[in-house]
Design a protein around this motif. Structure first.
Motif, short mmCIF file in Angstrom:
data_model
loop_
_atom_site.label_atom_id
_atom_site.label_comp_id
_atom_site.label_asym_id
_atom_site.label_seq_id
_atom_site.Cartn_x
_atom_site.Cartn_y
_atom_site.Cartn_z
N THR A 137 0.83 -1.21 0.00
CA THR A 137 0.00 0.00 0.00
C THR A 137 0.87 1.26 0.00
N ASN B 189 1.67 1.61 -4.03
CA ASN B 189 0.64 1.39 -5.05
C ASN B 189 -0.38 2.54 -5.07
N TYR B 190 -0.81 2.84 -6.30
CA TYR B 190 -1.89 3.82 -6.47
C TYR B 190 -2.64 3.48 -7.74
N ASN C 10 0.03 4.60 9.11
CA ASN C 10 0.94 4.05 8.11
C ASN C 10 2.01 5.09 7.81
N THR D 272 -5.63 9.60 0.98
CA THR D 272 -5.04 9.39 -0.34
C THR D 272 -5.66 10.37 -1.31
N PRO E 188 -4.28 4.72 7.11
CA PRO E 188 -3.67 5.63 6.13
C PRO E 188 -4.04 7.09 6.35
#
Length: 412
Positions: A124, A127-128, A301, A374, A371
């Motif tokens: 994670t 990655n996107y 994270n 994002t 997270p």
């Protein structure tokens, strides 16, 4: 005749040496790293030396900047069309970097062995939108560190399991005159405070975004900031926390001036066995606490990856370097400052020896990593939140108003 023949042979040998493909360093890579937390500068240099010894045709120029300069250095270098081949990037940047073509999509370079061997949560970091923009390198979250000796003197048998319990224990320590301000945080107006805030948001079950819009001004997001403000105003938190970054927290904790501190993995071995630590052998570590009825533990994270810039003229060599730096062999050798991304490393006694307590905390903490939002506009959002949190801590605004203002200025 013999003399002439010797000259000819010598000339031929020189020509061969000059034209030999691996005689001299032919490719120079420029790599950008950070000069704080996780691996030390000396460790990164040692890892790199091992790579250049194995690849004498590749030279690597290393540059180290504080975390706070990492993002802007990367982006500015891209704008000038020169600069770095390999860059360290935070888990919060792939969305922005993908949208602005800062990093190369390396999905096709990631092997099946990498996919299977690396802990699923680590992916994670890089990655996107279904693509990989590098290899995970630093797998990290913030833990609650505690001074075993101070807790013992206070008659506290076990470290806190909830944030409310942390405040209660800190009050016992303060009331007994063991420490004036028992808790240290990194609440400077920087990304560090967002990491502490996110840990609390995760504990309180909050959300940063809902349907792409800010949602942190209510519910768990608001509860998290109220807890910070209460802890600050109560005098349980070191008042300088509002200016502290992670290294400041480490220094205060290892000087024996804090009973509790929130920080990254690297502090465990530095404080528990470092030559300049006054608390060596007395450092306890557990996952960050939870909130009764809402969570068992909390975690942010804070992982980071290594990627290739889109302007790099040496992408093959850059990937080779990244593969070396993130390899299981390299990571296992330096596991005392940052835990490996490889699942099987945690069964290796060379990795776990002497840090069993850390590994036990990591199993719970890493699994609960929450997270930060994002979004390609992350920097704008983070800056607005940093300012809002600072205003609330300084009593320039209520937590409600501070977060509403941050939401309005977030660019979302």
């Amino acid at each position: 005749m013999l003399k002439s023949m010797k000259k000819t042979l010598l000339y031929a040998a020189l020509v061969a040496a000059v034209s030999a493909p691996h005689a001299f360093a032919e490719t120079t890579l420029n790599a950008l790293f950070m000069a704080q937390a996780a691996y030390s500068e000396a460790d990164v240099r040692a890892m790199t030396d091992a790579f250049t010894k194995a690849n004498p045709d590749i030279k690597v120029n290393l540059e180290f900047v504080p975390y706070e300069g990492l993002h802007d250095k990367t982006v500015l270098a891209q704008g000038s069309g020169s600069g770095y081949d390999v860059v360290l990037f935070d888990v919060i940047w792939p969305a922005e970097y993908a949208a602005n073509n800062v990093l190369v999509d390396v999905t096709g370079r990631v092997t099946d062995d990498m996919k299977k061997g690396v802990l699923p949560g680590a992916w994670t970091t890089v990655n996107y939108d279904g693509k990989s923009y590098g290899m995970p390198w630093i797998l990290d979250t913030k833990y609650l560190f505690y001074n075993k000796e101070i807790l013992e003197k206070a008659g506290i048998k076990t470290p806190p399991k909830t944030w409310a319990e942390l405040s209660d224990q800190a009050k016992i320590i303060k009331d007994k005159g063991l420490l004036a301000t028992p808790i240290a945080w990194s609440w400077a107006q920087a990304e560090a405070v967002i990491c502490d805030y996110t840990t609390l948001v995760s504990a309180y079950g909050g959300e940063f975004l809902k349907d792409g819009k800010p949602a942190f001004a209510e519910g768990g997001g608001l509860d998290a900031l109220k807890y910070m403000v209460d802890s600050y105003k109560s005098g349980l938190t070191n008042p300088n926390s509002k200016e502290f970054l992670e290294e400041d927290v480490r220094n205060v904790f290892q000087n024996g001036e804090a009973a509790f501190a929130l920080n990254w993995t690297y502090m465990y071995n530095m404080a528990n066995s470092g030559k300049d630590s006054k608390v060596a052998g007395k450092v306890g570590i557990v996952p960050a606490p939870g909130v009764e009825g809402k969570s068992e533990v909390s975690a942010v994270n804070g992982s980071m990856g290594l990627g290739i810039t889109s302007t790099s003229q040496h992408q093959e060599e850059a990937w080779k370097y990244i593969v070396h730096m993130t390899s299981q062999e390299t990571q296992n050798a330096y596991a005392k400052l940052s835990l490996p991304i490889w699942a099987s490393s945690y069964e290796d006694p060379a990795v776990t020896a002497g840090q069993e307590e850390l590994i036990a905390a990591a199993k719970l903490g890493l699994a609960a990593m929450y997270p930060r939002p994002t979004t390609p506009k992350y920097q704008e959002l983070s800056t607005a939140l940093q300012q809002g949190i600072q205003e609330a801590l300084l009593d320039q605004a209520t937590p409600e108003d501070a977060l509403k203002s941050a939401a309005e200025n977030s660019g979302l």
